[in-house]
Enzyme design. Structure first.
Site, mmCIF file in Angstrom:
data_model
loop_
_atom_site.group_PDB
_atom_site.id
_atom_site.type_symbol
_atom_site.label_atom_id
_atom_site.label_comp_id
_atom_site.label_asym_id
_atom_site.label_seq_id
_atom_site.Cartn_x
_atom_site.Cartn_y
_atom_site.Cartn_z
ATOM 1 N N LYS A 77 -4.582 7.436 7.913
ATOM 2 C CA LYS A 77 -5.138 6.603 6.776
ATOM 3 C C LYS A 77 -6.553 7.131 6.517
ATOM 4 C CE LYS A 77 -5.634 1.958 4.793
ATOM 5 N NZ LYS A 77 -5.533 0.687 5.190
ATOM 6 N N SER A 151 -2.895 -1.578 1.935
ATOM 7 C CA SER A 151 -3.736 -0.509 1.453
ATOM 8 C C SER A 151 -3.421 0.912 2.093
ATOM 9 C CB SER A 151 -4.892 -0.663 1.621
ATOM 10 O OG SER A 151 -5.530 -0.966 2.970
ATOM 11 N N SER A 175 -1.976 -5.011 5.281
ATOM 12 C CA SER A 175 -1.799 -3.337 5.133
ATOM 13 C C SER A 175 -1.066 -2.662 5.858
ATOM 14 C CB SER A 175 -3.199 -2.975 4.687
ATOM 15 O OG SER A 175 -3.900 -3.506 3.722
#
Length: 603
Positions: A77, A151, A175
């Protein structure tokens, strides 16, 4: 030919059969180029760098599967630092070039894993839906009209579509779990502090957690174990004290009454009910509980002073670059200006009062089983009402980090039309991470959902998670068998796995043995010695493997009972006293890994 989903078992088998890391990287490059979702990656690792990494790995560790994650491709990420690739947090103006890897990335790379790229996210990790990025909105692998969850959107899609074996996300409000549910994956959310956050752009620093998206629970747990461990550079890092759960007769808390909220999605509600019945069939006792105090704690994360932590993370950048923010993200973060220090203390008091109310719930259950998300939405629906619709996704996830919980999100099946997946979470008190894993794995297998976009895939038997207490035998390892060390594969190949990091009591001394290949230490107990203990690891082996392993230990090493600093005695590696005569004492380094780093800084 490799399967669609690149689980650890399949890749290790390919390597044993003669494939090389470079072969696998070429497949990843081809799959990445053929992907129909252009929003998965923000910065793909350039092809030549990927090939160079694969070649360097085989030079560093020539033997296949000789490191825990030898040649395993993974995605990161883009709020987690990877040296050589920019960190953007999905905001181009914020971008910077990190000089070194985040701690978790460094540990994974040391274990042999290869970074294939930085993935898309809701900007500054603010959101649970995956649409708040200037780099586009990654879509569900099952229907491009639907959100992927956020996210950590790109990370989940990368794994579910077969581009990476696993991916790192972060989880403040859910997330690391919601995207798993929307893409038929496992999401491992560790207890806060178990995995270091050094090198991570924070959302809410005090409750952020680095997570793992994986095809199976076994894969996710194995990866988490490589990442975990105390890091003094992280103010919120903690030394784990593993919590135990009963081997049988588990009590599982489930929703009841008005707290069962699915926002009109009867399909997800039906899948939740089916998961409850699977848990019952697996021998669990189902205990309805009142979710109210957990929900009220969850509401504090966005409707309380914790939102001010999001401002604290980016306040200087926001002051000069407010126009570079996604409008929804900016509105959420600027909402923090309504809170002051008094509000922060009052919020803390409120949270602790709610924590007290949850204690009585935990006395009646071993862990909770909740819907990962009560519903899902199309991208169009989400963008039309981004705050409210996003909040629906977090109804059952937002409390976990505030209340210091571990969680494992697992697939729960597909809707009646076989179209979209849903998931459930097991949520337990702090450091039940390992204790929950066997039941989570059993639930995933019973659901028969496949892995990621491959709904027909069978979960590999080699990734099955079982309780070591059932029949596994614990053993303390001291040197070359430690995680990331040259002989660690002798443990992992036979189905062993690490239970925990530990330290001996203060009566042990450590020596570097002469003439051993690979280098090995000798641990000797000296009743007259008083030191600070020696760092070791406790592993668990199947009984037959334990017997074979012990039988083949070369002299002057042997096994005996080692006393740890918590007072427990565990069978482990010891050395005959005569063998250390003339050898270098290295007790001062605190353990073999520290010694190796000191004498070989590149190791």
């Amino acid at each position: 030919m490799l399967p669609t989903i690149l689980d650890l078992t399949s890749l290790r088998a390919a390597y044993e059969a003669g494939k090389s890391p470079l072969d696998i990287i070429e497949i990843v490059i081809a799959r990445r180029a053929a992907s129909t979702d252009p929003a998965i990656f923000i910065t793909p690792t350039p092809e030549e760098i990927l090939r160079a990494e694969a070649r360097a790995l085989t030079e560093r560790a020539p033997e296949p599967n000789s490191l825990p994650l030898w040649g395993i491709p993974f995605a990161v990420k883009d709020n987690i630092d990877v040296a050589g690739l920019p960190t953007t947090a999905a905001c181009p103006a914020f971008s910077y070039q990190p000089q070194k890897d985040a701690t978790v990335v460094a540990r994974l790379r040391a274990a042999g894993a290869i970074v294939i790229g930085k993935t898309n996210l809701d900007q500054f990790a603010t959101g649970l839906n995956g649409t708040r990025s200037p780099y586009g909105a990654p879509r569900s692998v099952f229907d491009k009209n639907y959100v992927s969850g956020g996210s950590s959107s790109g990370s989940a899609v990368a794994v579910a579509s077969g581009l990476a074996s696993f991916a790192l996300g972060t989880d403040t409000a859910g997330s690391g779990r919601v995207p798993a549910a929307f893409n038929n994956l496992v999401g491992i959310k560790p207890t806060p502090g178990l995995v270091p956050n050094v090198g991570v752009v924070p959302a809410c620093r005090s409750v952020d957690v680095v997570t793992v998206f994986a095809p199976t629970v076994g894969d996710g747990v194995a990866i988490r174990k490589v990442m975990e461990g105390y890091d003094a550079a992280d103010p919120f890092s903690r030394k784990a004290v593993p919590a135990n759960l009963p081997a049988s007769g588990l009590r599982i808390g489930v929703l009841e009454g008005a707290e069962r909220e699915f926002f009109g999605n009867r399909q997800v509600e039906a899948l939740y009910d089916a998961a409850i019945e699977r848990a019952r069939a697996l021998g669990a006792t189902i205990v309805p509980f009142d979710y109210t105090p957990f929900r009220q704690a969850a509401e504090l994360l966005y409707n309380g002073p914790w939102v001010a932590e999001r401002l604290a993370a980016v306040k200087e950048f926001l002051a000069t670059n407010s126009d570079d923010f996604d409008p929804t993200v900016r509105a959420i973060i600027e909402g923090a200006r309504a809170y002051d220090a008094v509000d922060a203390f009052e919020g803390r008091y409120r949270l602790e009062a709610l924590r007290q109310k949850t204690r009585s719930k935990w006395e009646k259950v071993d862990f909770l089983m909740l819907p990962t998300s009560p519903t899902t939405y199309t991208v169009e629906e989400m963008q039309a009402d981004p705050i409210v619709k996003n909040s629906h996704f977090g109804r059952y996830t937002n409390f976990a980090n505030l209340l210091d919980c571990a969680a494992i999100a697992i697939p729960a099946g597909f809707d009646a039309s076989g179209h979209l997946p849903a998931g459930v979470m097991l949520v337990g008190p702090a450091f039940t991470d390992d204790a929950m894993a066997p039941f989570a794995d059993a639930m995933h297998r019973a659901a028969e959902t496949g892995m990621g976009k491959d709904r027909k895939a069978a979960l590999p038997e080699a990734s099955r998670v079982i309780l070591p207490a059932d029949d596994f035998v614990p053993i303390v390892v001291v040197g070359a068998h430690l995680t990331d060390m040259p002989l660690n594969h002798e443990l992992t190949r036979v189905g062993g796995y690490r239970l925990r990091a530990a330290r001996t009591d203060d009566s042990y001394r450590l020596f570097a043995l002469n003439g051993t290949v690979p280098p090995k230490p000798g641990l000797v107990r000296d009743p007259d010695f008083s030191g600070n203990g020696v760092e070791v690891e406790v592993w668990a082996l199947p009984p037959a493997a334990f017997a074979h392993f012990v039988q083949n230990i070369p002299a002057p090493l042997g096994v005996g009972k080692i006393t740890l600093n918590d007072g427990t005695c565990v069978t482990g590696f010891l050395c005959e006293g005569h063998a250390v005569a003339g050898g270098r004492e290295i007790t001062e380094f605190g353990g073999w890994r520290n010694y190796i780093r000191a004498v070989s800084p590149a190791a």
